[in-house]
Design a protein around this motif. Structure first.
Motif, PDB file in Angstrom:
ATOM      1  N   PRO A 241       0.907  -1.405   0.042  1.00  0.00           N
ATOM      2  CA  PRO A 241      -0.115  -0.022   0.112  1.00  0.00           C
ATOM      3  C   PRO A 241       0.869   1.463  -0.122  1.00  0.00           C
ATOM      4  O   PRO A 241       2.036   1.177   0.220  1.00  0.00           O
ATOM      5  CB  PRO A 241      -0.847  -0.167   1.398  1.00  0.00           C
ATOM      6  N   TYR A 242       0.373   2.335  -0.131  1.00  0.00           N
ATOM      7  CA  TYR A 242       0.845   3.616  -0.233  1.00  0.00           C
ATOM      8  C   TYR A 242       0.096   4.761   0.080  1.00  0.00           C
ATOM      9  O   TYR A 242      -1.185   4.652   0.333  1.00  0.00           O
ATOM     10  CB  TYR A 242       1.571   4.008  -1.700  1.00  0.00           C
ATOM     11  N   ARG A 243       0.717   5.876   0.166  1.00  0.00           N
ATOM     12  CA  ARG A 243       0.084   7.297   0.402  1.00  0.00           C
ATOM     13  C   ARG A 243       0.389   8.281  -0.887  1.00  0.00           C
ATOM     14  O   ARG A 243       1.452   8.213  -1.261  1.00  0.00           O
ATOM     15  CB  ARG A 243       0.686   7.974   1.877  1.00  0.00           C
ATOM     16  N   VAL A 244      -0.689   8.938  -1.334  1.00  0.00           N
ATOM     17  CA  VAL A 244      -0.575  10.021  -2.023  1.00  0.00           C
ATOM     18  C   VAL A 244      -0.582  11.323  -1.333  1.00  0.00           C
ATOM     19  O   VAL A 244      -1.542  11.280  -0.733  1.00  0.00           O
ATOM     20  CB  VAL A 244      -1.607   9.898  -3.311  1.00  0.00           C
ATOM     21  N   ILE A 245       0.254  12.254  -1.644  1.00  0.00           N
ATOM     22  CA  ILE A 245       0.451  13.600  -0.994  1.00  0.00           C
ATOM     23  C   ILE A 245      -0.739  14.414  -1.694  1.00  0.00           C
ATOM     24  O   ILE A 245      -0.653  14.665  -2.771  1.00  0.00           O
ATOM     25  CB  ILE A 245       1.629  14.021  -1.037  1.00  0.00           C
ATOM     26  N   THR A 246      -1.737  14.824  -0.829  1.00  0.00           N
ATOM     27  CA  THR A 246      -2.822  15.640  -1.259  1.00  0.00           C
ATOM     28  C   THR A 246      -2.536  17.125  -0.757  1.00  0.00           C
ATOM     29  O   THR A 246      -3.249  18.148  -1.632  1.00  0.00           O
ATOM     30  CB  THR A 246      -3.915  15.256  -1.150  1.00  0.00           C
ATOM     31  N   GLN A 265      10.125  17.443   2.965  1.00  0.00           N
ATOM     32  CA  GLN A 265       9.058  18.253   2.199  1.00  0.00           C
ATOM     33  C   GLN A 265       8.638  17.214   1.319  1.00  0.00           C
ATOM     34  O   GLN A 265       9.619  16.354   0.543  1.00  0.00           O
ATOM     35  CB  GLN A 265       9.590  19.405   1.529  1.00  0.00           C
ATOM     36  N   LEU A 266       7.283  17.021   1.053  1.00  0.00           N
ATOM     37  CA  LEU A 266       6.713  15.854   0.206  1.00  0.00           C
ATOM     38  C   LEU A 266       5.681  16.601  -0.677  1.00  0.00           C
ATOM     39  O   LEU A 266       4.654  17.108   0.018  1.00  0.00           O
ATOM     40  CB  LEU A 266       6.123  14.668   0.813  1.00  0.00           C
ATOM     41  N   ASP A 267       5.870  17.062  -1.734  1.00  0.00           N
ATOM     42  CA  ASP A 267       5.027  17.989  -2.562  1.00  0.00           C
ATOM     43  C   ASP A 267       3.863  17.125  -3.101  1.00  0.00           C
ATOM     44  O   ASP A 267       3.875  15.929  -3.068  1.00  0.00           O
ATOM     45  CB  ASP A 267       6.034  18.641  -3.719  1.00  0.00           C
ATOM     46  N   MET A 268       2.829  18.077  -3.561  1.00  0.00           N
ATOM     47  CA  MET A 268       1.367  17.336  -4.066  1.00  0.00           C
ATOM     48  C   MET A 268       1.547  16.599  -5.059  1.00  0.00           C
ATOM     49  O   MET A 268       2.335  16.539  -6.094  1.00  0.00           O
ATOM     50  CB  MET A 268       0.484  18.498  -4.300  1.00  0.00           C
ATOM     51  N   GLY A 269       1.072  15.307  -5.029  1.00  0.00           N
ATOM     52  CA  GLY A 269       0.887  14.358  -6.054  1.00  0.00           C
ATOM     53  C   GLY A 269       2.195  13.061  -5.791  1.00  0.00           C
ATOM     54  O   GLY A 269       1.916  11.967  -6.353  1.00  0.00           O
ATOM     55  N   VAL A 270       2.942  13.347  -4.822  1.00  0.00           N
ATOM     56  CA  VAL A 270       4.311  12.433  -4.548  1.00  0.00           C
ATOM     57  C   VAL A 270       3.392  11.238  -4.040  1.00  0.00           C
ATOM     58  O   VAL A 270       2.687  11.091  -3.014  1.00  0.00           O
ATOM     59  CB  VAL A 270       5.080  12.736  -3.606  1.00  0.00           C
ATOM     60  N   ARG A 271       3.819   9.849  -4.576  1.00  0.00           N
ATOM     61  CA  ARG A 271       3.224   8.648  -4.237  1.00  0.00           C
ATOM     62  C   ARG A 271       4.442   7.734  -3.365  1.00  0.00           C
ATOM     63  O   ARG A 271       5.320   7.671  -3.953  1.00  0.00           O
ATOM     64  CB  ARG A 271       2.700   7.832  -5.369  1.00  0.00           C
ATOM     65  N   ILE A 272       4.016   7.820  -2.110  1.00  0.00           N
ATOM     66  CA  ILE A 272       5.111   7.017  -1.225  1.00  0.00           C
ATOM     67  C   ILE A 272       4.622   5.605  -0.638  1.00  0.00           C
ATOM     68  O   ILE A 272       3.581   5.747  -0.062  1.00  0.00           O
ATOM     69  CB  ILE A 272       5.484   7.917  -0.192  1.00  0.00           C
ATOM     70  N   PRO A 273       5.206   4.527  -0.902  1.00  0.00           N
ATOM     71  CA  PRO A 273       4.867   3.257  -0.391  1.00  0.00           C
ATOM     72  C   PRO A 273       4.816   3.227   0.988  1.00  0.00           C
ATOM     73  O   PRO A 273       5.661   3.719   1.805  1.00  0.00           O
ATOM     74  CB  PRO A 273       5.725   2.345  -0.922  1.00  0.00           C
ATOM     75  N   ALA A 319      -3.895  10.787   1.111  1.00  0.00           N
ATOM     76  CA  ALA A 319      -4.701   9.792   0.932  1.00  0.00           C
ATOM     77  C   ALA A 319      -4.173   8.320   0.530  1.00  0.00           C
ATOM     78  O   ALA A 319      -3.125   8.407   0.155  1.00  0.00           O
ATOM     79  CB  ALA A 319      -5.551  10.277  -0.382  1.00  0.00           C
ATOM     80  N   ALA A 320      -5.124   7.265   0.419  1.00  0.00           N
ATOM     81  CA  ALA A 320      -4.491   6.022   0.155  1.00  0.00           C
ATOM     82  C   ALA A 320      -4.496   5.846  -0.995  1.00  0.00           C
ATOM     83  O   ALA A 320      -3.897   4.756  -1.394  1.00  0.00           O
ATOM     84  CB  ALA A 320      -5.583   5.025   1.190  1.00  0.00           C
ATOM     85  N   ASP A 321      -4.930   6.622  -1.842  1.00  0.00           N
ATOM     86  CA  ASP A 321      -4.961   6.597  -3.250  1.00  0.00           C
ATOM     87  C   ASP A 321      -5.222   7.742  -3.902  1.00  0.00           C
ATOM     88  O   ASP A 321      -5.426   8.868  -3.153  1.00  0.00           O
ATOM     89  CB  ASP A 321      -6.120   5.608  -4.054  1.00  0.00           C
TER      90      ASP A 321
END
Length: 481
Positions: A241-246, A265-273, A319-321
């Protein structure tokens, strides 16, 4: 290159604008009307930004005016399929998975030459002093073009932090005029934690790498890239699973134990497991129950890629997706950047106009090319194209047909359509200017210099044309070609 907008004319005072535009009434709060209203019916508030009141600076104002705000415009499978087509059909994109195991010298030289030619015009530094030719020559020489081998194995790496992509291997900021200290002509774009790259070349001083990312090929400081195996690099973005930075740019929590990931820093749209970590055991000295445990890339002392856990507070926007692609989400995500300073090529820890719309759409899983020149003509998006001889009536008909989230392109700039007030179309965009005509008949800039809400029709592209006259393309991203 990144976006280019018209030069900033001198600032105009509020009373001059008021006289010039003969503005009178406050915009109404009715739902959209079908035809565009004239700018002369708009009021200038104390801020000096024509037609914009405080009530309009929140997303709910626009969502309430939007028909079918929560309707899903494209589902996940359609978005994924189009993203795949984008990699295949758009020449500005790079499919890293399709790179050959061996790179030729011609390929690497081509990437570097396509990025930037040696400077032929004078530049000034941020202190307003001319940059010496010897300095520029040394920067160009640092590319070490002669050292590119005839062939080399394709190497892979990953960005471990937000990092600038540069036209040349240098941190020197250069400008086209002594009075400009914002538009750094060597700044191109940025990478974000977890972004995969192919490593094609190193600078003569060893401090820079020329890398190819899915959306851009440019120079990046070597310290921001960790080299890893192809499977690890390309597989990272597919792990679950992962998180998407919103959010706009949330950060991981402070950690003394793992300083490489402290307040990252994690910018919008970055997807991190998510890390495979026990939920009841401390992570970097802190219990994780109130955070997500991310598995983030780090660069070891030998430059190699590794992964380590870091905590992202659950109250941070993620978010989770990817978010559903809806009109309401497009508005909400765009407003998360409202007021952020304009950053040419992602400088100033911000973004420019094309970076802004890219990251809004990326939070919904939609990939766009990096620059306006490529976004506006990409073959995979539904678009309306205007030839130079197109009439104003044709352009106005297209303006009247705009839907929320549509992207409006003029040379070097892109705006996202928000909605209408009393028939007037409004946009949200990351702009370094915002120009109107003053009482003297000359263009004057509001110097917005950030993510801004503005009406469309009063905006000028120089003295003789407004933005409508210069529209080249309108792209409906939320629709398949």
């Amino acid at each position: 290159m990144t976006d280019t907008q018209h030069p900033r004319p001198a600032r105009v005072t509020l009373h001059v604008l008021a006289l010039a535009l003969a503005l009178a009434t406050v915009p109404g709060l009715a739902r959209d009307t079908p035809k565009s209203a004239p700018a002369s019916t708009m009021r200038i508030p104390a801020s000096g930004v024509i037609g914009v009141e405080d009530a309009q600076l929140v997303p709910d104002f626009w969502i309430a005016r939007t028909q079918a705000a929560d309707a899903v415009l494209m589902d996940r499978s359609a978005i994924d399929a189009r993203n795949a087509r984008l990699l295949q059909a758009d020449d500005s994109m790079h499919d890293l998975a399709a790179l050959p195991p061996i790179l030729s010298r011609a390929q690497v030289v081509g990437w570097i030459d396509d990025l930037a030619s040696p400077p032929a015009k004078p530049f000034w530094d941020e202190h307003g002093k001319p940059v010496a030719k010897a300095t520029l020559d040394a920067i160009v020489s640092n590319r070490a073009m002669a050292a590119i081998p005839a062939t080399q194995p394709t190497r892979y790496g990953m960005a471990v932090e937000r990092a600038a992509l540069r036209a040349f291997p240098t941190t020197l900021r250069v400008f086209s005029s002594a009075g400009d200290t914002d538009i750094d002509r060597f700044q191109e774009s940025a990478l974000f934690p977890g972004d995969p790259v192919a490593i094609a070349h190193a600078s003569a001083d060893g401090q820079w790498l020329f890398v190819v990312s899915p959306r851009y090929a440019a120079w990046v400081e070597a310290k921001a890239i960790a080299e890893g195996e192809r499977a690890s690099v390309l597989g990272y973005g597919m792990r679950s699973p992962y998180r998407v930075i919103t959010g706009a740019k949330p950060r991981t929590v402070f950690t003394r134990e793992e300083p490489r990931l402290s307040e990252l820093q994690l910018d919008m749209g970055v997807r991190i497991p998510l890390a495979n970590a026990a939920p009841d055991q401390p992570v970097n000295g802190q219990h994780p129950y109130s955070s997500w445990i991310l598995d983030l890339p780090v660069r070891n002392s030998d430059g190699r890629l590794a992964f380590a856990p870091a905590l992202l507070p659950k109250i941070a926007d993620s978010a989770a997706d990817h978010l559903p692609l809806t009109r309401a989400n497009l508005i909400r995500q765009a407003f998360r950047f409202l007021g952020e300073r304009y950053g040419w090529g992602h400088s100033y820890n911000g973004r420019d106009c094309s970076g802004f719309v890219s990251e809004v759409y990326r939070s919904m899983g939609v990939e766009l090319p990096r620059n306006t020149s490529d976004q506006a003509v990409s073959p995979v998006f539904a678009r309306t194209r205007f030839e130079a001889g197109a009439s104003r009536a044709e352009r106005m008909a297209a303006i009247d047909a705009l839907d929320v989230g549509d992207l409006i392109y003029i040379p070097g700039h892109v705006m996202m359509f928000l909605g209408r007030i009393d028939g007037m179309p409004y946009v949200i965009h990351d702009t370094n200017g915002g120009t109107l005509l003053g009482a003297d008949g000359e263009p004057h800039s509001l110097r917005l210099n950030g993510v801004s809400v503005t009406p469309l029709l009063p905006l000028r592209f120089g003295k003789d044309h407004d933005y409508v006259d210069r529209i080249t393309n309108i792209v409906r991203v939320a629709k398949d070609q």
